[in-house]
Design a protein around this motif. Structure first.
Motif, PDB file in Angstrom:
ATOM      1  N   ALA A 217     107.378  37.867  76.398  1.00 12.51           N
ATOM      2  CA  ALA A 217     108.143  38.269  75.214  1.00 12.51           C
ATOM      3  C   ALA A 217     107.227  38.801  74.122  1.00 12.51           C
ATOM      4  CB  ALA A 217     108.952  37.086  74.690  1.00 12.51           C
ATOM      5  N   LEU A 218     106.070  38.198  73.954  1.00 13.87           N
ATOM      6  CA  LEU A 218     105.146  38.612  72.903  1.00 13.87           C
ATOM      7  C   LEU A 218     104.359  39.870  73.253  1.00 13.87           C
ATOM      8  CD1 LEU A 218     103.767  35.135  71.825  1.00 13.87           C
ATOM      9  CD2 LEU A 218     105.435  36.566  70.610  1.00 13.87           C
ATOM     10  N   ALA A 219     104.399  40.282  74.510  1.00 16.83           N
ATOM     11  CA  ALA A 219     103.641  41.454  74.944  1.00 16.83           C
ATOM     12  C   ALA A 219     104.212  42.760  74.391  1.00 16.83           C
ATOM     13  CB  ALA A 219     103.593  41.514  76.465  1.00 16.83           C
ATOM     14  N   GLU A 220     105.468  42.758  74.002  1.00 20.43           N
ATOM     15  CA  GLU A 220     106.102  43.971  73.482  1.00 20.43           C
ATOM     16  C   GLU A 220     105.775  44.085  71.988  1.00 20.43           C
ATOM     17  OE1 GLU A 220     108.503  47.073  72.302  1.00 20.43           O
ATOM     18  OE2 GLU A 220     108.655  45.096  71.400  1.00 20.43           O
ATOM     19  N   PRO A 221     105.232  45.223  71.547  1.00 28.26           N
ATOM     20  CA  PRO A 221     104.783  45.362  70.156  1.00 28.26           C
ATOM     21  C   PRO A 221     105.840  45.084  69.086  1.00 28.26           C
ATOM     22  CG  PRO A 221     103.936  47.169  71.480  1.00 28.26           C
ATOM     23  CD  PRO A 221     104.899  46.398  72.347  1.00 28.26           C
ATOM     24  N   ASN A 222     107.070  45.538  69.276  1.00 32.45           N
ATOM     25  CA  ASN A 222     108.102  45.280  68.268  1.00 32.45           C
ATOM     26  C   ASN A 222     108.410  43.792  68.145  1.00 32.45           C
ATOM     27  OD1 ASN A 222     108.796  47.889  67.180  1.00 32.45           O
ATOM     28  ND2 ASN A 222     109.687  48.355  69.180  1.00 32.45           N
ATOM     29  N   ARG A 223     108.402  43.103  69.275  1.00 33.63           N
ATOM     30  CA  ARG A 223     108.656  41.658  69.226  1.00 33.63           C
ATOM     31  C   ARG A 223     107.498  40.929  68.550  1.00 33.63           C
ATOM     32  NH1 ARG A 223     111.487  42.844  74.236  1.00 33.63           N
ATOM     33  NH2 ARG A 223     109.715  42.298  75.546  1.00 33.63           N
TER      34      ARG A 223
ATOM     35  N   LEU B  52     111.058  31.132  63.321  1.00 36.84           N
ATOM     36  CA  LEU B  52     110.158  30.797  64.423  1.00 36.84           C
ATOM     37  C   LEU B  52     110.278  29.328  64.795  1.00 36.84           C
ATOM     38  CD1 LEU B  52     106.809  32.593  63.466  1.00 36.84           C
ATOM     39  CD2 LEU B  52     108.458  33.260  65.220  1.00 36.84           C
ATOM     40  N   ARG B  53     110.132  29.051  66.078  1.00 37.11           N
ATOM     41  CA  ARG B  53     110.028  27.684  66.569  1.00 37.11           C
ATOM     42  C   ARG B  53     108.548  27.399  66.787  1.00 37.11           C
ATOM     43  NH1 ARG B  53     111.694  26.702  71.439  1.00 37.11           N
ATOM     44  NH2 ARG B  53     112.175  24.547  71.005  1.00 37.11           N
ATOM     45  N   SER B  54     108.102  26.218  66.478  1.00 37.83           N
ATOM     46  CA  SER B  54     106.677  25.888  66.603  1.00 37.83           C
ATOM     47  C   SER B  54     106.262  25.541  68.031  1.00 37.83           C
ATOM     48  CB  SER B  54     106.321  24.744  65.659  1.00 37.83           C
ATOM     49  OG  SER B  54     107.045  23.579  66.011  1.00 37.83           O
ATOM     50  N   GLU B  55     107.173  25.026  68.830  1.00 34.27           N
ATOM     51  CA  GLU B  55     106.820  24.520  70.157  1.00 34.27           C
ATOM     52  C   GLU B  55     106.124  25.543  71.065  1.00 34.27           C
ATOM     53  OE1 GLU B  55     110.243  22.048  68.627  1.00 34.27           O
ATOM     54  OE2 GLU B  55     109.840  24.193  68.776  1.00 34.27           O
ATOM     55  N   PRO B  56     106.617  26.776  71.163  1.00 31.80           N
ATOM     56  CA  PRO B  56     105.919  27.720  72.054  1.00 31.80           C
ATOM     57  C   PRO B  56     104.481  27.999  71.607  1.00 31.80           C
ATOM     58  CG  PRO B  56     108.075  28.575  71.471  1.00 31.80           C
ATOM     59  CD  PRO B  56     107.831  27.372  70.617  1.00 31.80           C
ATOM     60  N   PHE B  57     104.258  27.993  70.306  1.00 31.16           N
ATOM     61  CA  PHE B  57     102.918  28.270  69.792  1.00 31.16           C
ATOM     62  C   PHE B  57     102.003  27.067  69.958  1.00 31.16           C
ATOM     63  CE2 PHE B  57     105.870  31.137  67.744  1.00 31.16           C
ATOM     64  CZ  PHE B  57     105.295  32.352  68.091  1.00 31.16           C
ATOM     65  N   GLN B  58     102.568  25.875  69.886  1.00 27.94           N
ATOM     66  CA  GLN B  58     101.785  24.665  70.158  1.00 27.94           C
ATOM     67  C   GLN B  58     101.367  24.629  71.626  1.00 27.94           C
ATOM     68  OE1 GLN B  58     104.567  21.745  68.771  1.00 27.94           O
ATOM     69  NE2 GLN B  58     103.845  21.851  66.662  1.00 27.94           N
ATOM     70  N   ALA B  59     102.281  25.015  72.509  1.00 26.50           N
ATOM     71  CA  ALA B  59     101.963  25.064  73.943  1.00 26.50           C
ATOM     72  C   ALA B  59     100.879  26.101  74.208  1.00 26.50           C
ATOM     73  CB  ALA B  59     103.215  25.367  74.758  1.00 26.50           C
ATOM     74  N   MET B  60     100.964  27.244  73.519  1.00 25.57           N
ATOM     75  CA  MET B  60      99.964  28.292  73.692  1.00 25.57           C
ATOM     76  C   MET B  60      98.595  27.803  73.203  1.00 25.57           C
ATOM     77  SD  MET B  60     100.039  32.265  72.417  1.00 25.57           S
ATOM     78  CE  MET B  60     101.755  32.366  72.833  1.00 25.57           C
TER      79      MET B  60
ATOM     80  N   VAL C  20     115.710  38.583  73.089  1.00 25.58           N
ATOM     81  CA  VAL C  20     114.623  38.241  74.011  1.00 25.58           C
ATOM     82  C   VAL C  20     113.794  37.092  73.441  1.00 25.58           C
ATOM     83  CG1 VAL C  20     112.488  39.069  75.096  1.00 25.58           C
ATOM     84  CG2 VAL C  20     114.515  40.534  75.044  1.00 25.58           C
ATOM     85  N   LEU C  21     113.462  37.186  72.151  1.00 26.54           N
ATOM     86  CA  LEU C  21     112.680  36.129  71.510  1.00 26.54           C
ATOM     87  C   LEU C  21     113.439  34.800  71.493  1.00 26.54           C
ATOM     88  CD1 LEU C  21     111.137  38.166  68.558  1.00 26.54           C
ATOM     89  CD2 LEU C  21     109.924  37.266  70.556  1.00 26.54           C
ATOM     90  N   SER C  22     114.741  34.875  71.301  1.00 32.67           N
ATOM     91  CA  SER C  22     115.572  33.676  71.302  1.00 32.67           C
ATOM     92  C   SER C  22     115.681  33.090  72.709  1.00 32.67           C
ATOM     93  CB  SER C  22     116.956  34.011  70.754  1.00 32.67           C
ATOM     94  OG  SER C  22     117.774  32.877  70.757  1.00 32.67           O
TER      95      SER C  22
ATOM     96  N   PRO D 135     120.703  47.470  66.068  1.00 36.86           N
ATOM     97  CA  PRO D 135     120.879  47.096  67.483  1.00 36.86           C
ATOM     98  C   PRO D 135     119.549  46.869  68.217  1.00 36.86           C
ATOM     99  CG  PRO D 135     122.340  48.905  66.930  1.00 36.86           C
ATOM    100  CD  PRO D 135     121.423  48.717  65.757  1.00 36.86           C
ATOM    101  N   GLN D 136     118.525  47.664  67.869  1.00 35.72           N
ATOM    102  CA  GLN D 136     117.204  47.476  68.479  1.00 35.72           C
ATOM    103  C   GLN D 136     116.632  46.119  68.082  1.00 35.72           C
ATOM    104  OE1 GLN D 136     115.342  51.053  66.760  1.00 35.72           O
ATOM    105  NE2 GLN D 136     114.421  51.354  68.776  1.00 35.72           N
ATOM    106  N   ALA D 137     116.701  45.827  66.797  1.00 36.36           N
ATOM    107  CA  ALA D 137     116.185  44.542  66.307  1.00 36.36           C
ATOM    108  C   ALA D 137     116.924  43.387  66.979  1.00 36.36           C
ATOM    109  CB  ALA D 137     116.313  44.459  64.789  1.00 36.36           C
ATOM    110  N   SER D 138     118.236  43.522  67.117  1.00 35.03           N
ATOM    111  CA  SER D 138     119.038  42.469  67.751  1.00 35.03           C
ATOM    112  C   SER D 138     118.628  42.243  69.200  1.00 35.03           C
ATOM    113  CB  SER D 138     120.525  42.818  67.683  1.00 35.03           C
ATOM    114  OG  SER D 138     120.971  42.770  66.355  1.00 35.03           O
ATOM    115  N   LYS D 139     118.343  43.323  69.938  1.00 34.56           N
ATOM    116  CA  LYS D 139     117.906  43.181  71.335  1.00 34.56           C
ATOM    117  C   LYS D 139     116.575  42.447  71.417  1.00 34.56           C
ATOM    118  CE  LYS D 139     120.244  47.106  73.446  1.00 34.56           C
ATOM    119  NZ  LYS D 139     120.093  48.386  74.154  1.00 34.56           N
ATOM    120  N   HIS D 140     115.646  42.808  70.530  1.00 34.32           N
ATOM    121  CA  HIS D 140     114.351  42.136  70.531  1.00 34.32           C
ATOM    122  C   HIS D 140     114.503  40.662  70.146  1.00 34.32           C
ATOM    123  CE1 HIS D 140     112.014  45.633  71.442  1.00 34.32           C
ATOM    124  NE2 HIS D 140     112.424  46.286  70.360  1.00 34.32           N
ATOM    125  N   LEU D 141     115.360  40.392  69.186  1.00 30.20           N
ATOM    126  CA  LEU D 141     115.589  39.009  68.758  1.00 30.20           C
ATOM    127  C   LEU D 141     116.246  38.191  69.859  1.00 30.20           C
ATOM    128  CD1 LEU D 141     116.562  39.749  65.090  1.00 30.20           C
ATOM    129  CD2 LEU D 141     114.668  38.268  65.816  1.00 30.20           C
TER     130      LEU D 141
END
Length: 110
Positions: free
Chosen positions: A13-19, A73-81, A53-55, A45-51
């Motif tokens: 999900a983070l690999a896409e620049p807009n996301r 933002l949720r902290s858990e994915p970043f803590q895992a990273m 994916v992030l969700s 609509p573009q922002a909604s599609k990216h959101l």
């Protein structure tokens, strides 16, 4: 999502620049879809599609407030990273120590 293990969907999900840009914006605090779209120069609509994916990947959570959706933002994915990256720290330190030792050997030979 297992909180102790980095989920590949997070990296994907983070690999896409807009996301990634959306995540950067949300670091400062929650925003609506419209605010995100305006700040990034995207259509809503573009922002909604990216959101979405992030969700779906667990990076953001949405709060519904009347007819607005507020993303945060949720902290858990970043803590895992962070834990995953730290798991490489010992290996990298060992490699740097080996390089340091090798360079000292080369200097002593001169």
């Amino acid at each position: 999502m297992n909180k102790s293990v980095l989920d590949v969907t997070t990296l994907s999900a983070l690999a896409e620049p807009n996301r990634m840009n959306i995540v950067q914006l949300l670091r400062a605090g929650p925003l609506t879809v419209g605010e995100i779209a305006d700040r990034l120069g995207l259509r809503q609509p573009q922002a909604s599609k990216h959101l979405k994916v992030l969700s779906d990947s667990g990076i953001v959570k949405v709060q519904v407030d009347a007819n607005r959706r507020i993303y945060k933002l949720r902290s858990e994915p970043f803590q895992a990273m962070e834990l995953w990256l730290k798991s490489f720290q010992h290996i990298m330190e060992e490699r740097f120590d080996n390089l340091d030792n090798y360079l000292r050997e080369l200097q002593n030979k001169e």
